[in-house]
Write an enzyme that holds these catalytic residues in place. Sequence first.
Site: not given
Ligand SMILES: O=C(O)C(=O)C[C@]1(C(=O)O)C=C[C@@H](O)C=C1
Length: 435
Positions: A311, A313
């Site tokens: 992911t 950020f």
């Molecule tokens: O729910 C979480 O733990 C988050 O940080 C959000 C979140 C997202 O929005 O994509 C972050 C990383 C992962 O892809 C899954 C969820």
Amino acid sequence: MQALSPPPSSSSLSSSIVGTSRRRRPPTGPLVVHCIHRSYDSVNFPAGVVSSRSDWQSSCAILSSKVVGQEQPPESRSGGDNGPTAAAADSIASVNGHKTIDLDLVPIDKAAADGTATVGGGKPLTITDLAPAPMHGSQLRVAYQGVPGAYSEAAAGKAYPKCEAIPCDQFEVAFQAVELWIADRAVLPVENSLGGSIHRNYDLLLRHRLHIVGEVQLPVHHCLMALPGVRKEYITRVISHPQALAQCEHTLTKLGLQAAREAVDDTAGAAEYIAANNLRDTAAIASARAAELYGMQILADGIQDDCGNVTRFVMLAREPIIPRTDRPFKTSIVFAHDKGTSVLFKVLSAFAFRNINLTKIESRPHRNRPIRLVDDANVGTAKHFEYLFYVDFEASMAEVRAQNALAEVQEFASFLRVLGSYPMDMTPWSPSGGD
Ligand SMILES: O=C(O)C(=O)C[C@]1(C(=O)O)C=C[C@@H](O)C=C1
């Protein structure tokens, strides 16, 4: 994925419920807001190398000014801040040099795990907590959406290893925490290698006036977890963030779970909710750290559909950082075009001619002008949908080629905003260990 609805909540999963149980943070100092009076007339993007913080900030302001009138009434903008705080100055160094290879998780205290702490602890901030910010120490405070154990918290720790992570119940609240000086940074997931873009967060980037000052790419390693003693056969539903459910869809099927999928606000919040409500028929998808924090037992480890589950950020601040050329930089922009997609290739050729790689292009509905009518007396009226285009490209705004490319884009664009020019995450590849 089946229809997703949050479970009936008595814990901190729902923002309204969280809001009622939270203590307000006592204001201990004045809210410092410096107003920047900007001209909203169209101004040309300056050619030549941006040499100083003030040049760069005025370039951002100039580009932003084109969008302000169209996207947001001026009075609804945040106050802005004229000069960096000591904490912001510290963090510029840490963003520019984020060399962390291992995930350096933000420590949380017992109160946080119990959910008894407020800011910086276990309970997320809610909209009602957003009183003017008290003065705080020099530790960088980073707002994220979710509760401790969420991947966004880990992303905050990777970007700013010594930061104080501040849980918020919504992304909107994380933005406002920075705008109101409660936090110095917000961390925002924007896309995942399996699940794709997090569209709502693109919309928020435009609605708010924060600047992207860094990025982190976090390998996401999911676990299936339930209360101790619960076996897989007892599970009738799996709850998690919709992105996490999407990232594990095939593996969940392969595990043979006869379980409905339900979406909740964040992964760790799902684990917390199961623990708080003693749900013995429900499993969560979340991090191993969330399992530990909320006393859950891991039923399956590494359940993401691909080990390359990452992911991305972005980190947001009130001030842009000064772009540099001594390390790889990325720049994120958003623009709209009067003629929509029909001339998109011309806009993008501004980058191609200068050998500037695009790393991402995303389109979102142009909500202020969603439809463009093209009348033809002979055949009737074509109704084209209008889009905003978000583009990330691999160059620093300190480079002349990037400035020239944007000057060219601006000629075509009905508006253009630089969301930020920031160091690329060059962390060596470490997959998240799925199958
Ligand atoms: O729910 C979480 O733990 C988050 O940080 C959000 C979140 C997202 O929005 O994509 C972050 C990383 C992962 O892809 C899954 C969820």
